[in-house]
Structure formats: structure tokens, C-alpha cells
Scaffold this motif. Structure first.
Motif, PDB file in Angstrom:
ATOM      1  N   ASN A  28      34.491  35.843  57.072  1.00 63.16           N
ATOM      2  CA  ASN A  28      35.684  35.998  56.238  1.00 63.16           C
ATOM      3  C   ASN A  28      36.896  35.746  57.131  1.00 63.16           C
ATOM      4  OD1 ASN A  28      34.430  36.808  53.750  1.00 63.16           O
ATOM      5  ND2 ASN A  28      34.090  38.839  54.651  1.00 63.16           N
ATOM      6  N   LYS A  29      37.630  34.676  56.856  1.00 61.02           N
ATOM      7  CA  LYS A  29      38.774  34.336  57.696  1.00 61.02           C
ATOM      8  C   LYS A  29      40.067  34.845  57.058  1.00 61.02           C
ATOM      9  CE  LYS A  29      38.741  30.651  60.152  1.00 61.02           C
ATOM     10  NZ  LYS A  29      38.756  29.241  60.627  1.00 61.02           N
ATOM     11  N   PHE A  48      34.455  35.642  48.906  1.00 63.92           N
ATOM     12  CA  PHE A  48      34.559  36.718  49.888  1.00 63.92           C
ATOM     13  C   PHE A  48      33.235  37.480  49.968  1.00 63.92           C
ATOM     14  CE2 PHE A  48      35.294  41.270  50.652  1.00 63.92           C
ATOM     15  CZ  PHE A  48      35.833  41.215  51.928  1.00 63.92           C
ATOM     16  N   LYS A  49      32.779  37.755  51.204  1.00 65.14           N
ATOM     17  CA  LYS A  49      31.511  38.450  51.423  1.00 65.14           C
ATOM     18  C   LYS A  49      31.765  39.734  52.217  1.00 65.14           C
ATOM     19  CE  LYS A  49      28.776  34.171  51.480  1.00 65.14           C
ATOM     20  NZ  LYS A  49      27.848  33.333  52.277  1.00 65.14           N
ATOM     21  N   ARG A  95      39.382  36.401  47.267  1.00 60.60           N
ATOM     22  CA  ARG A  95      38.785  35.065  47.220  1.00 60.60           C
ATOM     23  C   ARG A  95      37.426  35.086  46.530  1.00 60.60           C
ATOM     24  NH1 ARG A  95      39.363  32.087  52.985  1.00 60.60           N
ATOM     25  NH2 ARG A  95      38.244  30.498  51.809  1.00 60.60           N
ATOM     26  N   THR A 155      42.556  37.448  50.916  1.00 62.20           N
ATOM     27  CA  THR A 155      41.203  37.152  51.387  1.00 62.20           C
ATOM     28  C   THR A 155      40.150  37.927  50.600  1.00 62.20           C
ATOM     29  OG1 THR A 155      42.042  36.700  53.605  1.00 62.20           O
ATOM     30  CG2 THR A 155      39.690  37.140  53.400  1.00 62.20           C
ATOM     31  N   VAL A 156      40.417  39.214  50.355  1.00 59.26           N
ATOM     32  CA  VAL A 156      39.454  40.029  49.596  1.00 59.26           C
ATOM     33  C   VAL A 156      39.288  39.502  48.173  1.00 59.26           C
ATOM     34  CG1 VAL A 156      39.034  42.338  48.643  1.00 59.26           C
ATOM     35  CG2 VAL A 156      39.834  42.088  50.994  1.00 59.26           C
ATOM     36  N   ILE A 176      34.239  38.945  60.640  1.00 59.85           N
ATOM     37  CA  ILE A 176      35.675  38.770  60.402  1.00 59.85           C
ATOM     38  C   ILE A 176      36.285  37.893  61.493  1.00 59.85           C
ATOM     39  CG2 ILE A 176      37.887  39.980  60.536  1.00 59.85           C
ATOM     40  CD1 ILE A 176      36.735  42.250  59.016  1.00 59.85           C
TER      41      ILE A 176
END
Length: 353
Positions: free
Chosen positions: A37-38, A59-60, A56, A53-54, A65
Motif C-alpha cells: 500500500n503506497k 487497498f489491502k 482506494r 489510500t485507505v 506499507i
């Protein structure tokens, strides 16, 4: 959503002396290092990039990270994230969440509250997810919810929460500490029966990594990570000194003799910082060297190291490797202290790679 088998998920209540660190390590072992997760973020608005990001699609929660900071001009800072940027990011995220609209109350006396804007933006779920990620990836503990241990503290907390408690139908003043549990029971009933959506979404967020299940099974182990009280173990000069293991030259060499002297200066400097006889703070030293402002529940990996440098008159730091390099060139302690203070107090950015 976290789907590991029960044998990896649970630290059972029957297990004696289970610590929060052990539970977090169990979860950490399930991180998928092949997935990333970038986070693209700026320090002045850290939650903007974190929330994006969360949210997206791909997102996993159990991925690793990687954090990229942009400077004030929008340019990528260029530091490869081998740990340092992530620790700084997690520290800033946790601080921002504790001061966000989903919590109310004074510092170290925060409580979850109902906010319609946060509900509409699903921030309870998103922030719950970020808190679980922070603990799982070696970030700081929450340590904001206050556990009143005296009647005065309890009534202070009740006054801080006056509007919410009045709405929930709770007493807003107590004559003894035994009334605390009844207030908590009434408030929780109001949340779970009348305002259940924020709490439900917050719980789902916390359990994106399996954290909530661990908390349910070992509540006492996790209490110290979320409840702030006067018994909390503060950062001290002795902790800083013990934390940074010195890397010394061969015994008997001229360089080793010089390192021994500067090592004594370093320890004296840390003591003065701890006694507030310095422009620096102990947290400032830790942030400069590691990117974190407190010792994470999972500790530091790799362990912090103290090295010596002849390349600079100022301290240098590699926050990815947790290496603090202190200068050897100075002729006396006062010159050493002055350069240490300047370098540390002018971070972030100064002397860090």
C-alpha cells in the motif's frame, strides 16, 4: 478484511502473561510482503493522503506499507522508505486522528463522539483502519483515552463530555468513583442502541487487520496501549541512553579513546535534555533518529544504534536503520552540545537520510 485462521488470530484469554506485543507480532506475521500500500502524503495535511489510500479500490489491509513524502513545493523528497518515513508517517497519522472530529475532550482525555460529518464521510471506519495499521506496522500506541483514578479527575472528564453525556441521559457529576461504571454502561447503551453506526464502523475499521479480535481476547494486554493515566511509563533519559547501542572502534586505538570521551558527552547531553536544561527534548532526539516520538509497542526494528562521525560537526541520522551518528570533531562539551541542539532542533530534514 482479515481472514487468518483462528490459530493465528487469537491470543486466548486462558493464556497467562500474554502481552500486547506478542499479539501484535502474531498479526504482523500475517503481513503480505509481496503486496504494497503506497501512501503519497504531505506533512501539513497528513490525513489527506492517508484517507485517500485507505479508500482506494485495491487497498489491502494486510499488505506492507511504503510512504512517500512531498515537500512544500510538491516535489518528492526522494528518501527510499526502509522504515524511517513509515514511522514518521504513523506518528503523524496517530496524532492527527486523536485530534480529529471523531474524538472530543482534552489532550490524553479523548473519547469517541458522534459527529454527523464524520458519519457521512465514513471516517469512523477509515480512522479505525488507520489506527489498526499504525499498531500493526510498529507505530505508536493510542494512549489518549483517559482512565480517571480520582474523583476530581472523573468529574473533570464528565465536564469535558458534558454535552454528550447529557444527550445520553448520564449523570454529569459524581460523588464517588463507583459511579464511573454506571455512567460508562449508560453511555455505551446509548451508543450501541441509539447511535450504533459510528461505533459499528469504527469497530469494523479496527478489525481490518484482526486487531479488534485480539483486543477482545486480551483486553488487559491492550489497555496500556489505549488508556492514558498517571501510571504510564514516560520517556526518560535513561531509556534513550540504553536504547542506542554504541558502535565503538577497536579497544586501545586512538579513535576508541576519542569515542569514549564523546560517548560520555552524549550521555551527559541526554541527561541535560531529560532535565530540560537544553533547547531539545527527549522526544525530539527520538524523532530525529528514528522518525517516532515514542517507543512503539513492537519496539524498533532494527534496534537503534549510536555511531560516531568525522564527516560532520552536526549529528546525522538514518531513520530507516535507526542509526544516530554524533560528531567527533569538537574540542569541548559545550561546542558538542551546541551542534547537537542545532541539528536536532532543526529537524525534520536536517542531517537525515
Amino acid at each position: 478484511m482479515y481472514t487468518a485462521t483462528n490459530e493465528y488470530l487469537h491470543c486466548r484469554k486462558s493464556e497467562i502473561n500474554v502481552t500486547a506485543e506478542q499479539c501484535l507480532q502474531t498479526l504482523q506475521e500475517q503481513i503480505d510482503e509481496s503486496a504494497v500500500n503506497k501512501f503519497h502524503v504531505i506533512r501539513s495535511n497528513i490525513l489527506d493522503g492517508a484517507v485517500r489510500t485507505v479508500k482506494r479500490k485495491f487497498f489491502k489491509p494486510m499488505a506492507s506499507i511504503s510512504v512517500e513524502f512531498s515537500d512544500e513545493n510538491g516535489q518528492f523528497e526522494g528518501a527510499v522508505d526502509a522504515g524511517g518515513p513509515t514511522r514518521e508517517f504513523l506518528r503523524l497519522v496517530m496524532h492527527a486522528i486523536t485530534n480529529s472530529i471523531i474524538f472530543e475532550g482534552k489532550e490524553n482525555k479523548r473519547f469517541l463522539t458522534h459527529n454527523p460529518i464524520a458519519v457521512a464521510k465514513d471516517l469512523y471506519y477509515i480512522y479505525g483502519t488507520l489506527i489498526s495499521l499504525t499498531l500493526l506496522h510498529g507505530g505508536p500506541a493510542f494512549m489518549q483515552i483517559h482512565d480517571a483514578i480520582s474523583l476530581d479527575e472523573l468529574n473533570d472528564c464528565l465536564m469535558d463530555s458534558f454535552n454528550f453525556l447529557k444527550l445520553a441521559g448520564c449523570h454529569t457529576h459524581c460523588t464517588n468513583l463507583t459511579g464511573k461504571n454506571e455512567i460508562i454502561k449508560t453511555a455505551m447503551k446509548f451508543y450501541t442502541e441509539g447511535k450504533s453506526e459510528p461505533l459499528h464502523r469504527f469497530s469494523l475499521g479496527l478489525n481490518q487487520t484482526g486487531l479488534l479480535e485480539q483486543m477482545k481476547n486480551t483486553p488487559n494486554a491492550f489497555k496500556m496501549l489505549f488508556i492514558a493515566n498517571d501510571c504510564s511509563d514516560p520517556l526518560s533519559g535513561n531509556k534513550i541512553i540504553a536504547m542506542f547501542s554504541p558502535k565503538l572502534s577497536e579497544s586501545g586505538s586512538n579513535k576508541r579513546h576519542r569515542e569514549n570521551l564523546v560517548l560520555s558527552w552524549w550521555r551527559h547531553f541526554v541527561d541535560e535534555v531529560g532535565e530540560k536544561d537544553s533547547e531539545c527534548s527527549l522526544q525530539g532526539i527520538l524523532i530525529f533518529a528514528t522518525g517516532a516520538d515514542e517507543i512503539p509497542p513492537l519496539g524498533f526494528s532494527p534496534p537503534p544504534t549510536l555511531q560516531f562521525t568525522e564527516l560532520s560537526h552536526f549529528p546525522l541520522a538514518n531513520t530507516c536503520s535507526n542509526i544516530l551518528s554524533i560528531p567527533l570533531q569538537h574540542d569541548d562539551y559545550e561546542a558538542f552540545k551546541s551542534k547537537m541542539e542545532f541539528g536536532i532542533c532543526n529537524s525534520p530534514g536536517f542531517g537525515r537520510v
